[in-house]
Design an enzyme around this catalytic site. Structure first.
Site, PDB file in Angstrom:
ATOM      1  N   ASN A 184     -21.850  20.020  -6.584  1.00 53.40           N
ATOM      2  CA  ASN A 184     -21.955  21.359  -7.153  1.00 53.40           C
ATOM      3  C   ASN A 184     -22.818  21.381  -8.415  1.00 53.40           C
ATOM      4  OD1 ASN A 184     -20.938  24.232  -7.696  1.00 53.40           O
ATOM      5  ND2 ASN A 184     -20.220  23.134  -9.504  1.00 53.40           N
ATOM      6  N   LYS A 202     -33.067  22.729  -3.920  1.00 51.48           N
ATOM      7  CA  LYS A 202     -31.907  23.032  -3.090  1.00 51.48           C
ATOM      8  C   LYS A 202     -32.206  22.807  -1.604  1.00 51.48           C
ATOM      9  CE  LYS A 202     -28.686  24.094  -5.989  1.00 51.48           C
ATOM     10  NZ  LYS A 202     -27.430  23.297  -6.038  1.00 51.48           N
ATOM     11  N   TYR A 249     -36.537  25.398  -8.300  1.00 51.73           N
ATOM     12  CA  TYR A 249     -35.105  25.343  -8.000  1.00 51.73           C
ATOM     13  C   TYR A 249     -34.870  25.424  -6.489  1.00 51.73           C
ATOM     14  CZ  TYR A 249     -30.186  26.816  -7.884  1.00 51.73           C
ATOM     15  OH  TYR A 249     -28.844  26.919  -7.617  1.00 51.73           O
ATOM     16  N   GLY A 250     -35.564  26.359  -5.832  1.00 52.13           N
ATOM     17  CA  GLY A 250     -35.391  26.517  -4.394  1.00 52.13           C
ATOM     18  C   GLY A 250     -35.791  25.278  -3.612  1.00 52.13           C
TER      19      GLY A 250
END
Length: 232
Positions: free
Chosen positions: A79, A154, A150-151
């Site tokens: 997380n 992820k 960031y994408g």
């Protein structure tokens, strides 16, 4: 008693999930960079706080040691993450303005540390036929201005988590998009916006618990698409 390790458990979704697991009889090991905030989040039975930065080698060894004290691992949730470079009212720069240092920082937190920690605990997960979860984002599959770094991280986390599942049939692996939430990370991403209309992280937790309980095939899931059983 089942054992979980939830990284980034001091706030937001990590805290909400850790509390819910502990309330359901789990032993939950949590970490976070801010010792005081982590201690406050872990101030309830069933939660063990291990403060530190997930990118630090010694800290990861302490997490592994905490798991081994309990003899098994049933759930590993990645997380903890970082948005990347934040500057004034434009926290998420276009890719053309991303530096190599920015890339390394985000990659170490969002992909590198989860990959290494999973490798360190893989035998424990396999032995217990456990569950591996990577908390993803819609930015991993959509293309929003400013969210490229960031994408991409992820999307990389999704691939790493699901590949671990493909390579180790004894475990089940999920990349989970929790949707927008009212968290500090989202506030940092939208410094000039009122995000009070976003749902609280606690609203996502029943969907995560349902996913863990029903244990469908490994894959990428939107939390909102996982049905929550009706209360008896």
């Amino acid at each position: 008693m089942p054992v979980a390790l939830v990284t980034g458990g001091s706030a937001g979704l990590g805290r909400a999930l850790s509390h819910a697991l502990a309330d359901n009889g789990w032993t939950v090991i949590v970490d976070g960079r801010d010792p005081d905030r982590l201690a406050a989040a872990a101030d309830r039975p069933g939660i063990l706080a291990v403060p530190g930065d997930i990118t630090d080698t010694e800290h990861r060894l302490r997490l592994v040691a905490a798991v081994r004290l309990h003899g098994h691992l049933d759930l590993l949730v990645h997380n903890a993450s970082t948005l990347g470079p934040v500057s004034g009212s434009t926290p998420l720069p276009a890719l053309a303005h991303v530096t190599v240092d920015d890339l390394q920082h985000v990659w170490r937190h969002n992909i590198g540390a989860p990959l290494v920690l999973t490798t360190q605990l893989l035998d424990d997960l396999v032995a217990g036929e456990g569950i591996l979860v990577g908390i993803s984002s819609d930015a991993a599959v959509e293309h929003y201005p400013g969210w490229g770094l960031y994408g991409a991280s992820k999307a990389g986390l999704d691939h790493v988590v699901l590949t671990f599942g493909a390579e180790n049939p004894a475990i089940t692996a999920y990349a989970v998009d929790p949707g927008d939430m009212r968290t500090q990370m989202h506030a940092d991403a939208f410094p000039d916006e009122d995000i009070s209309d976003r749902p609280e992280p606690e609203s996502v937790v029943p969907h995560l618990l349902a996913l863990l309980a029903t244990r469908p095939a490994s894959g990428r899931y939107r939390a909102a698409d996982v049905p929550v059983p009706a209360a008896v």
